[in-house]
Structure formats: C-alpha cells, structure tokens
Design an enzyme around this catalytic site. Structure first.
Site, PDB file in Angstrom:
ATOM      1  N   GLU A 211      18.472  17.373 -20.060  1.00 43.80           N
ATOM      2  CA  GLU A 211      17.568  18.314 -20.707  1.00 43.80           C
ATOM      3  C   GLU A 211      16.902  19.172 -19.640  1.00 43.80           C
ATOM      4  O   GLU A 211      16.935  18.837 -18.462  1.00 43.80           O
ATOM      5  CB  GLU A 211      16.437  17.550 -21.423  1.00 43.80           C
ATOM      6  CG  GLU A 211      16.853  16.835 -22.662  1.00 43.80           C
ATOM      7  CD  GLU A 211      15.699  16.020 -23.254  1.00 43.80           C
ATOM      8  OE1 GLU A 211      14.570  16.103 -22.732  1.00 43.80           O
ATOM      9  OE2 GLU A 211      15.953  15.316 -24.231  1.00 43.80           O
ATOM     10  N   HIS A 250       9.642  16.342 -26.135  1.00 42.82           N
ATOM     11  CA  HIS A 250       9.554  15.359 -25.069  1.00 42.82           C
ATOM     12  C   HIS A 250       8.520  15.808 -24.054  1.00 42.82           C
ATOM     13  O   HIS A 250       8.543  16.954 -23.620  1.00 42.82           O
ATOM     14  CB  HIS A 250      10.903  15.225 -24.341  1.00 42.82           C
ATOM     15  CG  HIS A 250      11.896  14.392 -25.094  1.00 42.82           C
ATOM     16  ND1 HIS A 250      13.236  14.391 -24.780  1.00 42.82           N
ATOM     17  CD2 HIS A 250      11.754  13.554 -26.139  1.00 42.82           C
ATOM     18  CE1 HIS A 250      13.863  13.575 -25.605  1.00 42.82           C
ATOM     19  NE2 HIS A 250      12.998  13.060 -26.444  1.00 42.82           N
TER      20      HIS A 250
END
Lengths: 298, 387
Positions: A211, A250
């Site tokens: 990510e 996140h």
C-alpha cells in the site's frame, strides 16, 4: 507445509466470549483449526460452544491445553495487555486482530515482543491461514482458499481475500496467506514473512500486496532483489490514486513524502525483479502467467 | 485530531514553554482592543487547521489597532485557502492576537512517530520558518534527528546535542535543550502523532520562545483524553468526513463523481485504483468496516449520496463478517431515505450473496451487478454519463 501454522498448531482465542471473538472462534473451528482454549478474565471454568474450555488467564490456558498460538480479539484499550500476557505465557505465535490500538502503546510493546522468542502478526490485521493444514487463525472467509503452492502476504484484510479469490478462481492454490496489518507499528514486517516463504519448500511463488504510506514496501523490495531471496514475486501496490496527506483508512496508509507514494514503491519492486500486477483486477491472471513463465504451471 | 495553535500554546504554557502574550479574538473589535493592549503592534493569526497560513494571507504583523481590526474583520467569517486545504478552504472563526517577539534567530523543532524506528523521533533544523517538507527536499543534511529509545526515553544529552547542532551555546543551549525535553513530554502525555514548533526562536536577549505551535493527537488514543476531546473543532473538518468519523466510518472526500462503498481499507484503495483505471474518478474513499450493521451501511451510503458530485455509486463488498444481505438492506434504506436515483454498480462476494442480490434486484433501483473487478471496470465504462 506452508508458513507459521501447521497440523500441530493449537489455538487459543483471547476475548473468546466477545461478539467478534466468539463469531470468529467458531469460524476458525469450523474450518478445521484445533481450537483448544479461550481466555476471558472472570469467565474461567465456562465452556465455549459446549466444548472449548475458557480460562481466566493465558497462563492457565497454556498449562491445561498446551496452546501454542494465540488469536486476540480484545478491545483496543486492553489489547496491549493481552499481547503481553501471551508473550509472558510463552506462546510463540500471536495474531492480534484488534483495530485501533494507540500507536504510543505499540512502541514499548514492539520492543518487548522483539526481546522475546515470539512472532507477533498485527495488530489491525486479518491473521493468517494455512489451507493445506486446515488451520485458520484469523477473520478471513475460509471457503475462498484452496491448498497449493503460492504464498500471499499483504497488509490488509479484504484486499487479501480479493487476491485469494482471484487465485482460487484461476485454480491456483495457496501454501499460506498472511495479513500483517495496517498500523504504523506492527509485530512482523513484509521482510519477516517473505523470509519465511523463502525458506518454505512448499511455496513456489509469493504474491506481495503493498500500500501507499511508509517505506516498508521499499525495504521488502530490497530483500526481494537480494541474492538471499530466490523465489518469483508478483506484486500489487494499491492507493496510486490516493491524495497526499490523507489517511486512507489504515493509520499507516498516508502519503507523507516521495517514498510513500505508490509510484515510488512500484519502481523499487520493478528494480528488484518483481512482476508488477497492473491493477487490482489482474492478480489472478498475472500470477497464472508468472507460474507458466517460471515453469511451475498454473 | 488537530488542535488550534492557541489551544496548543495553552498546553505549552502549562508545561513552562515560553509563548508570546496572546489573546483570542472572535470579532474585529476584539482584535483591535487586544492589539491596543499590546502597545498598538501585534501579530494577527487566523486560527485554522491548516498549514501554509502565512503564504495564504492568514497571518499579518499589524502596526495599529485599526489595522488589526480591518485585517481581522476581513479574515473572520471568511474561508482561508492554503496549499494544504482543498479549494473550499477552512473557515476562520477566530484569530490569535499576539505581542510581537524580538526575534534573534529561528529554528524548526518537532516530535513525531517514525515508522522505521517504530517509535518517537525528535527533529530539528536551524532553518526555521520554511516548511520542513521543503527543507527535506532541498537540504536534507540540515535536518537533525534524534530517535528516542522508549525505555530510556529522550535523554538530556540528546537534547543538548541537538541544541549544539542548532548552533546554540551558553544559557540558550541549556534552555533549548529543556524545551526539547518538554516538547517530548507533551508529545507522550497527549498521545500525539505530531508536536511541531515552527519557528522556535531565540529572542535577541537569548530566551527560547515558541512562536507557533502545532499538535496532532492520535484519534485512536482520544478515549483516554476526555480533556482533549473537548478541544475538537468540528467546523474545521470536512462536514461529511466528520459525520462519517462519528459513525466509525473511514471516509475521505475526493474530486471525482463515483461514490464508493467498500469494506476494508486495502480493498477500498484498490477499488479507487480500479475506478480510476476505468476512467471513472472516485468521489470518495469509504471503508465501512467489518462488522457493519444495515444501519451503518445506510449511514455510509447516505454520506455518499449527500455529496452533490456523486452521479453513480460503486459498491464493492467482500462479505465475511459483513453479510451481503445486510449490505443490500442498508443500501436500499439509504436510497429510499434520500429518494436517490443514481445508478448502482454492485459487486458483492461472500455470506448470503444471493439474498443480498435479490433484495437489490427487487428494490426497483437501477442496479448493475458485477462478479469480478474486471466486470466492475466494464460496468463503470457502460454507466459513464453520456455513454
């Protein structure tokens, strides 16, 4: 064989009487996991689903059941204590699913974990699964997995399921799947898991899903490119279109500098010789092609 | 959660860090009066949750109460657009009026959490004033970093070493080292992700003073800081993002027109990438979370539908804990409540899939089902307005 879990894994669930803990403890058990104990302070002596003994402490649970894996569903304010309790009881493998543990609490805990003979996966992770061993220690839907020889490692939950779904859809089974978690400070890095896959004779290829945010993917890319790492890798980096400075769910996924961008991570992985998965829709096909090219079949 | 400069400075002052005498003003008159009290000269600073205020015209040194009044009058009630805000900017509802400090030299100091170190680091640079990002890009060697060992915590010698490397000596060295130690204590005791002072100054008579103050408190730690919760200024936040946060939904507003509802942060980011690759720019990032109820899904869809940019809604749900029928019910509830017409592209997998699909199919809504991300791409192209 796969990594982390095997037929000898004996799992205890901390927070087994909670809403999420009980739901997932049951799902793990139904998948075939040896669920040997639960821990909820004050509920010692009860039975979970009429068969699994519940203990007041991890220490008692380990003494009575020889549990060697702990799966944690304890709410954020109490989760650091739950992790430390499992470490103290000598559990060698812990997966902490809990989302929302303050980063400040993880700073000291990370050092404590490092100083002890234990591997921590998470927090804020989906856990791990070994389909061949019928062992699931996490919240992933078991039915999408199939035994095989491709290892999957990712930070996230549902995106890992997406990857697994595409692999299984192509008839490609998994040796193991691990989600290491989306928080800034987590127990195991990509490199830790890649190293395990590298040493696992039953893993032929690794699907590595990263990510935006931080530079753990760059560090992983360096390891993938090193002489030590010998297996083919297919890699997807998500978040290419996220705006800088915004936290994308996140806590770890926030672009705060050039190295945190998807583009920079993809470049590092390309240089390391990983095969780049162009979009999240192409995971299964890319891996199938890579297997054929490596002479491993699909 | 961000604190305003005046809130952070109040905390600094409580910990014994020198800050300029200041007074918060909500009207032009209050700003003029405060300036008069400081002898007719002052710094007037817009209180907004965004950096880049100075360049955007949100800060001014004024030479008279009248000037303070007219500058504050122009700011108050307006929206300030800086290089760190979106085009809409942030509302200015108060200004901080401060006595002018006698600046000898400027420094940048900050405490933040470093992922590589897996713990706090203290950062400093002798070049204050400019942004640390710019400095990092142009002259990274000028940035001094001290990683903090969480067992020892920040040691006095580390603070002295930084102060020395900042070019300080004598009492300024000792005092600056003390300020660094205090900033670290503030960082830890308030569960901050960032404490930043830019600039920290040495006054011409050698005193150390914080001219600016920035504190970001970690949202996940707010449960143990009832006092800090009171300092939240919702008006500085994007209205939809704030509403989402209240409902425990991760939402980030973006510039496109495809509303996105996804469970899981990683899959949500992947969904944005898929939409963009299909030439359909997303209107938002939204992670509804794992154990969502139909009410929570409805709230999430409601937030998406209240964004006027949204011309289509893309649902990508990998049902595990979140069952597909629950998601479907939530979607129809929100569409009914908002009397919305926007076409839906729905990709659901997992528990109770068929029930979920039949609820949506029987809802009378314009739904295109997709089984895979490839089919999502095709459906996005097919529903492109004008297609």
């Amino acid at each position: 064989m796969g990594i982390l879990l095997n037929e000898q894994s004996r799992v205890l669930v901390q927070g087994i009487t909670g809403r999420e803990g009980s739901f997932h403890a049951r799902a793990c058990k139904d998948y075939g996991t040896q669920l040997v104990a639960g821990v909820t302070p004050g509920r010692g002596g009860q039975l979970f689903d009429d068969v699994v003994p519940v203990f007041d402490s991890v220490e008692e649970a380990v003494d009575a059941t020889q549990a060697n894996v702990s799966l944690i569903f304890v709410p954020p304010p109490f989760a650091p204590d739950a992790i430390a309790e499992s470490v103290d009881a000598g559990i060698p493998l812990i997966a902490c699913i809990t989302e929302g543990i303050p980063v400040h609490d993880m700073v000291g805990l990370y050092r404590y974990v490092q100083a002890n003979p234990v591997r921590l996966i998470g927090p804020n992770c989906p856990g791990m699964i070994n389909p061949g061993a019928h062992c699931k220690v996490g919240i992933m839907p078991g039915n999408i997995h199939m035994p095989g020889r491709v290892g999957v490692v990712s930070r996230s939950g549902t995106l890992t399921y997406e990857a697994v779904g595409q692999l299984t859809g192509q008839g490609i089974g998994q040796s193991s799947c691990v989600g290491i978690g989306g928080d800034p400070i987590i127990g195991s890095s990509f490199i830790d898991i890649l190293r395990l896959y590298n040493d696992d004779p039953d893993t032929d290829l690794v699907v590595f899903i990263g990510e935006i945010g931080g530079n753990m993917e760059q560090q992983a890319a360096e390891f993938i490119g090193s002489a030590e790492f010998t297996k083919p890798v297919c890699s997807l980096i998500v978040g290419a279109t996220a705006p800088s400075g915004k936290r994308m769910g996140h806590a770890g996924a926030i672009i705060t500098g050039e190295s945190a961008t998807a583009e920079s991570k993809i470049r590092s992985l390309e240089r390391a010789g990983a095969r780049i998965i162009p979009t999240p829709a192409d995971i299964g096909e890319t891996v199938a092609a890579a297997l054929v090219e490596s002479g491993l079949g699909a | 959660m961000k604190l305003h400069e005046y809130q952070a400075k109040a905390i600094f002052a409580r910990y014994g860090i020198a800050v300029p005498d200041g007074s918060l003003a909500h009207t032009a008159d209050e700003a003029a009066t405060a300036t008069a009290n400081f002898g007719g000269r002052a710094a007037v600073k817009a209180q907004v949750h965004a950096g880049g205020r100075g360049l955007a015209g949100g800060v001014k040194v004024v030479g008279s109460p009248d000037e303070a009044g007219s500058f504050a009058g122009g700011l108050l009630g307006s929206r300030l657009v800086t290089n760190q805000t979106d085009a809409g900017g942030v509302p200015v509802e108060s200004v901080l009026v401060e006595a002018l400090a006698d600046i000898g030299s400027e420094m940048y100091v900050a405490v933040t959490m470093d992922r590589d170190h897996r713990g706090p680091v203290v950062i400093a640079s002798a070049g204050g004033g400019t942004s640390i990002e710019q400095l990092a890009a142009e002259n990274p060697d000028a940035i001094i970093t001290e990683p903090v060992d969480p067992v020892l915590e920040l040691m006095p010698y580390q603070c002295r070493r930084m102060a020395t490397r900042l070019g300080l000596s004598g009492s300024a060295l000792r005092d600056a080292a003390g300020v660094l130690a205090t900033l670290y204590r503030i960082f830890v005791e308030h569960d901050c992700s960032l404490v930043e002072v830019n600039p920290l100054i040495v006054t011409s008579d050698g005193a150390i003073m914080a001219l600016d103050a920035k504190m970001d408190v970690e949202d996940d730690a707010l449960f143990r800081h009832a006092d800090l919760q009171q300092l939240r200024d919702r008006n500085q936040e994007d209205a939809l993002e704030a509403e989402a946060a209240d409902g425990d939904i991760a939402y980030v507003s973006l510039d496109g027109s495809v509303g996105c509802l996804v469970n899981g942060a990683g899959l949500a980011m992947a969904t944005l990438d898929v939409a963009n690759a299909a030439g359909a720019a997303p209107a938002n990032f939204l992670d509804v979370g794992g154990g969502a109820t139909d009410e929570k899904v409805a709230k999430a869809v409601g937030i998406i539908l209240s964004d006027p940019k949204v011309d289509r809604v893309l649902v990508n749900v990998f049902g595990g804990i979140l069952r597909c029928d629950v998601a479907a019910r939530g979607i129809t509830m929100a569409y009914e409540e908002h009397q919305a017409q926007q076409p839906l592209i729905v990709r659901m997998l997992g528990t109770n899939l068929e029930e979920g699909k039949s609820i949506l199919a029987g809802s009378g809504l314009n739904v295109t089902f997709a089984d895979t991300l490839t089919e999502v791409t095709a459906a996005l192209s097919a529903t492109q307005p004008g297609a």
